[in-house]
Write a protein that holds these residues in place. Structure first.
Motif, PDB file in Angstrom:
ATOM      1  N   PHE A 138      36.608  39.975  33.354  1.00 56.23           N
ATOM      2  CA  PHE A 138      35.152  40.173  33.294  1.00 56.23           C
ATOM      3  C   PHE A 138      34.721  41.268  34.270  1.00 56.23           C
ATOM      4  CE2 PHE A 138      30.938  38.915  34.978  1.00 56.23           C
ATOM      5  CZ  PHE A 138      30.191  39.159  33.846  1.00 56.23           C
ATOM      6  N   PHE A 139      35.261  41.262  35.484  1.00 55.15           N
ATOM      7  CA  PHE A 139      34.928  42.318  36.439  1.00 55.15           C
ATOM      8  C   PHE A 139      35.460  43.678  35.968  1.00 55.15           C
ATOM      9  CE2 PHE A 139      34.651  38.768  39.643  1.00 55.15           C
ATOM     10  CZ  PHE A 139      33.287  38.885  39.832  1.00 55.15           C
ATOM     11  N   TRP A 140      36.599  43.681  35.290  1.00 54.48           N
ATOM     12  CA  TRP A 140      37.121  44.940  34.737  1.00 54.48           C
ATOM     13  C   TRP A 140      36.174  45.490  33.671  1.00 54.48           C
ATOM     14  CZ3 TRP A 140      38.635  46.338  29.767  1.00 54.48           C
ATOM     15  CH2 TRP A 140      39.325  47.542  29.657  1.00 54.48           C
ATOM     16  N   LEU A 141      35.608  44.603  32.857  1.00 49.46           N
ATOM     17  CA  LEU A 141      34.629  45.049  31.875  1.00 49.46           C
ATOM     18  C   LEU A 141      33.404  45.652  32.542  1.00 49.46           C
ATOM     19  CD1 LEU A 141      34.664  42.206  29.181  1.00 49.46           C
ATOM     20  CD2 LEU A 141      35.508  44.540  28.926  1.00 49.46           C
ATOM     21  N   LEU A 142      32.919  45.049  33.622  1.00 48.94           N
ATOM     22  CA  LEU A 142      31.776  45.603  34.342  1.00 48.94           C
ATOM     23  C   LEU A 142      32.092  46.986  34.889  1.00 48.94           C
ATOM     24  CD1 LEU A 142      30.515  42.455  36.322  1.00 48.94           C
ATOM     25  CD2 LEU A 142      29.739  43.313  34.115  1.00 48.94           C
ATOM     26  N   ALA A 143      33.282  47.137  35.483  1.00 51.98           N
ATOM     27  CA  ALA A 143      33.667  48.443  36.021  1.00 51.98           C
ATOM     28  C   ALA A 143      33.795  49.484  34.916  1.00 51.98           C
ATOM     29  CB  ALA A 143      34.984  48.319  36.795  1.00 51.98           C
ATOM     30  N   GLY A 181      39.854  59.378  43.054  1.00 61.22           N
ATOM     31  CA  GLY A 181      39.599  60.462  42.120  1.00 61.22           C
ATOM     32  C   GLY A 181      39.567  59.950  40.684  1.00 61.22           C
ATOM     33  N   THR A 182      39.328  60.885  39.752  1.00 64.21           N
ATOM     34  CA  THR A 182      39.209  60.486  38.349  1.00 64.21           C
ATOM     35  C   THR A 182      40.536  59.991  37.782  1.00 64.21           C
ATOM     36  OG1 THR A 182      37.454  62.142  38.072  1.00 64.21           O
ATOM     37  CG2 THR A 182      38.470  61.250  36.074  1.00 64.21           C
ATOM     38  N   GLY A 183      41.612  60.768  38.008  1.00 60.68           N
ATOM     39  CA  GLY A 183      42.923  60.373  37.481  1.00 60.68           C
ATOM     40  C   GLY A 183      43.412  59.074  38.088  1.00 60.68           C
ATOM     41  N   GLY A 184      43.293  58.943  39.400  1.00 59.77           N
ATOM     42  CA  GLY A 184      43.737  57.709  40.055  1.00 59.77           C
ATOM     43  C   GLY A 184      42.911  56.511  39.635  1.00 59.77           C
ATOM     44  N   ALA A 185      41.601  56.725  39.411  1.00 56.40           N
ATOM     45  CA  ALA A 185      40.758  55.615  38.978  1.00 56.40           C
ATOM     46  C   ALA A 185      41.155  55.136  37.583  1.00 56.40           C
ATOM     47  CB  ALA A 185      39.298  56.048  38.998  1.00 56.40           C
ATOM     48  N   VAL A 186      41.494  56.078  36.693  1.00 53.32           N
ATOM     49  CA  VAL A 186      41.922  55.691  35.340  1.00 53.32           C
ATOM     50  C   VAL A 186      43.216  54.892  35.397  1.00 53.32           C
ATOM     51  CG1 VAL A 186      42.710  56.579  33.121  1.00 53.32           C
ATOM     52  CG2 VAL A 186      40.723  57.611  34.233  1.00 53.32           C
ATOM     53  N   VAL A 187      44.159  55.356  36.233  1.00 47.94           N
ATOM     54  CA  VAL A 187      45.432  54.625  36.368  1.00 47.94           C
ATOM     55  C   VAL A 187      45.196  53.240  36.950  1.00 47.94           C
ATOM     56  CG1 VAL A 187      47.665  54.627  37.525  1.00 47.94           C
ATOM     57  CG2 VAL A 187      46.776  56.740  36.553  1.00 47.94           C
ATOM     58  N   ALA A 188      44.319  53.150  37.946  1.00 48.73           N
ATOM     59  CA  ALA A 188      44.027  51.849  38.559  1.00 48.73           C
ATOM     60  C   ALA A 188      43.377  50.900  37.565  1.00 48.73           C
ATOM     61  CB  ALA A 188      43.129  52.051  39.775  1.00 48.73           C
ATOM     62  N   LEU A 189      42.474  51.426  36.734  1.00 48.02           N
ATOM     63  CA  LEU A 189      41.840  50.571  35.724  1.00 48.02           C
ATOM     64  C   LEU A 189      42.847  50.092  34.678  1.00 48.02           C
ATOM     65  CD1 LEU A 189      38.473  52.486  35.189  1.00 48.02           C
ATOM     66  CD2 LEU A 189      38.768  50.251  36.256  1.00 48.02           C
ATOM     67  N   MET A 190      43.781  50.956  34.288  1.00 47.96           N
ATOM     68  CA  MET A 190      44.810  50.528  33.336  1.00 47.96           C
ATOM     69  C   MET A 190      45.715  49.468  33.939  1.00 47.96           C
ATOM     70  SD  MET A 190      44.226  52.069  30.510  1.00 47.96           S
ATOM     71  CE  MET A 190      45.756  51.676  29.685  1.00 47.96           C
ATOM     72  N   ALA A 191      46.098  49.654  35.201  1.00 46.14           N
ATOM     73  CA  ALA A 191      46.920  48.633  35.869  1.00 46.14           C
ATOM     74  C   ALA A 191      46.158  47.324  36.009  1.00 46.14           C
ATOM     75  CB  ALA A 191      47.350  49.153  37.240  1.00 46.14           C
ATOM     76  N   LEU A 193      43.869  46.208  33.969  1.00 45.55           N
ATOM     77  CA  LEU A 193      43.860  45.580  32.648  1.00 45.55           C
ATOM     78  C   LEU A 193      45.187  44.899  32.341  1.00 45.55           C
ATOM     79  CD1 LEU A 193      42.506  45.079  29.899  1.00 45.55           C
ATOM     80  CD2 LEU A 193      43.338  47.337  29.184  1.00 45.55           C
ATOM     81  N   LEU A 194      46.295  45.551  32.671  1.00 43.50           N
ATOM     82  CA  LEU A 194      47.606  44.943  32.409  1.00 43.50           C
ATOM     83  C   LEU A 194      47.790  43.662  33.208  1.00 43.50           C
ATOM     84  CD1 LEU A 194      49.913  48.102  32.353  1.00 43.50           C
ATOM     85  CD2 LEU A 194      49.066  46.795  30.415  1.00 43.50           C
ATOM     86  N   ILE A 195      47.346  43.658  34.450  1.00 45.95           N
ATOM     87  CA  ILE A 195      47.492  42.464  35.280  1.00 45.95           C
ATOM     88  C   ILE A 195      46.678  41.314  34.710  1.00 45.95           C
ATOM     89  CG2 ILE A 195      46.993  41.508  37.561  1.00 45.95           C
ATOM     90  CD1 ILE A 195      47.622  44.268  38.719  1.00 45.95           C
ATOM     91  N   THR A 196      45.448  41.603  34.290  1.00 44.62           N
ATOM     92  CA  THR A 196      44.623  40.534  33.721  1.00 44.62           C
ATOM     93  C   THR A 196      45.200  39.992  32.412  1.00 44.62           C
ATOM     94  OG1 THR A 196      43.256  42.228  32.648  1.00 44.62           O
ATOM     95  CG2 THR A 196      42.517  41.405  34.780  1.00 44.62           C
ATOM     96  N   LEU A 197      45.764  40.862  31.570  1.00 43.99           N
ATOM     97  CA  LEU A 197      46.353  40.399  30.305  1.00 43.99           C
ATOM     98  C   LEU A 197      47.573  39.521  30.554  1.00 43.99           C
ATOM     99  CD1 LEU A 197      46.074  43.581  28.038  1.00 43.99           C
ATOM    100  CD2 LEU A 197      44.657  41.524  27.991  1.00 43.99           C
ATOM    101  N   THR A 198      48.412  39.914  31.511  1.00 43.49           N
ATOM    102  CA  THR A 198      49.583  39.080  31.816  1.00 43.49           C
ATOM    103  C   THR A 198      49.184  37.723  32.374  1.00 43.49           C
ATOM    104  OG1 THR A 198      49.723  40.186  33.974  1.00 43.49           O
ATOM    105  CG2 THR A 198      51.100  41.048  32.198  1.00 43.49           C
ATOM    106  N   MET A 199      48.088  37.662  33.126  1.00 40.63           N
ATOM    107  CA  MET A 199      47.638  36.382  33.673  1.00 40.63           C
ATOM    108  C   MET A 199      46.980  35.519  32.604  1.00 40.63           C
ATOM    109  SD  MET A 199      46.106  37.628  37.365  1.00 40.63           S
ATOM    110  CE  MET A 199      45.749  35.955  37.904  1.00 40.63           C
ATOM    111  N   ILE A 200      46.227  36.127  31.710  1.00 38.29           N
ATOM    112  CA  ILE A 200      45.537  35.344  30.686  1.00 38.29           C
ATOM    113  C   ILE A 200      46.528  34.776  29.675  1.00 38.29           C
ATOM    114  CG2 ILE A 200      43.911  35.485  28.751  1.00 38.29           C
ATOM    115  CD1 ILE A 200      42.348  37.536  30.390  1.00 38.29           C
ATOM    116  N   PHE A 201      47.455  35.605  29.185  1.00 37.55           N
ATOM    117  CA  PHE A 201      48.405  35.170  28.160  1.00 37.55           C
ATOM    118  C   PHE A 201      49.687  34.587  28.739  1.00 37.55           C
ATOM    119  CE2 PHE A 201      45.847  38.480  26.078  1.00 37.55           C
ATOM    120  CZ  PHE A 201      45.377  37.752  25.003  1.00 37.55           C
TER     121      PHE A 201
END
Length: 314
Positions: A138-143, A181-191, A193-201
């Motif tokens: 949910f916090f990832w969606l807000l970000a 930065g922009t590139g690092g922020a995109v990578v951090a957001l993808m990571a 998302l992956l962490i949240t998916l592994t925890m949910i499923f």
């Protein structure tokens, strides 16, 4: 002198029986009388109604409360008229969560029903790890909403107006983009998302990216595409046949298939596994029985003729 109570004469060399009463002195008057100590009773501990409930009942109550809160929040959000209290509450929640205010009550309802229906075997158990993963998602969606829709310079003002991801989305956007930065922020957001998916499923990252999990999906998609292509070809062939026949159904006769043997290639025949039986027709004499002429009852014929004559006469 001390006073003596009357008693039997004392024996020689022994002490006199009886009690000797001596007047109490002034000091003895104010001396407190000693009493026997009673055993102390354990203090009474008061237990609240929440502590008296079992853990299963507590989970049921928490799930019901979450579902009711989510449903009431949805009704307030989509109601045409709001009071001062509900209006201020919606404005405050909009500043905190932004557009996520419409996702939050749905999440409350889903998690509450999940807790209530947790005994169903088909539903996965709601563990603390899954609950944490849902909150992080949910916090990832807000970000993401704040990062996509709101520029970095207007992050704070958009949160005040209730846009994007609210205060939480503005906070995560400024932290990620200003520090990485922009590139690092995109990578951090993808990571993230992956962490949240592994925890949910409740799966590992390797299972998430394993190609064996994608292959059945690809095969299913190909099968659906092949079915659609076959149906399209059949419908096109029918339309062409109707146009060529001018509304009449043509008679399709299959053409004979002629197999020409190749020179130099031996022809193999398949021998049937069953034995060949030579059937013979039975003789006619054995099938048909000799016939016999029917017997004529003359008396019965005369009675019928007489009955007919009488009927005609009457």
């Amino acid at each position: 002198m001390p006073l003596k109570t009357p008693s039997s004469p004392a024996k020689s060399g022994g002490k006199p029986k009886g009690k000797v009463l001596t007047p109490s002195s002034g000091k003895d008057k104010h001396k407190p009388v000693s009493k026997k100590k009673t055993p102390s009773q354990p203090p009474v501990v008061s237990i609240s109604w929440w502590e008296a409930l079992s853990p299963e009942r507590k989970l049921d109550i928490v799930g019901a409360v979450m579902s009711v809160v989510g449903l009431l929040t949805l009704l307030i959000l989509f109601s045409a008229q709001r009071s001062a209290l509900t209006g201020n509450m919606v404005h405050l929640l909009g500043q905190i969560f932004g557009w996520g205010i419409y996702i939050l009550p749905i999440g409350f309802i889903v998690m509450g029903l999940w807790l209530i229906l947790r005994r169903i075997e088909k539903l996965p158990p709601l563990t603390p790890e899954r609950g944490t993963g849902i909150v992080l998602f949910f916090f990832w969606l807000l970000a993401m909403m704040h990062a996509i829709a709101i520029p970095l310079e207007l992050a704070g003002q958009a949160a005040l107006d209730g846009w994007g991801g609210g205060y939480f989305g503005s906070f995560f956007q400024r932290i990620l983009f200003n520090s990485l930065g922009t590139g690092g922020a995109v990578v951090a957001l993808m990571a993230w998302l992956l962490i949240t998916l592994t925890m949910i499923f409740d799966i590992s990252v390797q299972d998430l990216f394993r190609w064996t999990n994608v292959k059945p999906l690809i095969a299913r998609v190909r099968e659906q595409l092949a079915k659609r292509k076959t149906q399209t070809d059949l419908s096109t062939a029918r339309e062409n046949a109707e146009v060529a026949s001018n509304g009449f159904t043509p008679l399709n006769r299959p053409e004979p298939v002629v197999i020409t043997p190749k020179l130099g290639v031996p022809i193999t025949t398949v021998k049937s596994a069953e034995a060949i039986i030579n059937w013979q027709l039975p003789d006619v004499k054995n099938i048909l029985d000799p016939g016999s002429a029917p017997s004529v009852n003359e008396e019965f014929i005369e009675q019928r003729a007489r009955l007919i004559q009488e009927t005609l006469a009457s």
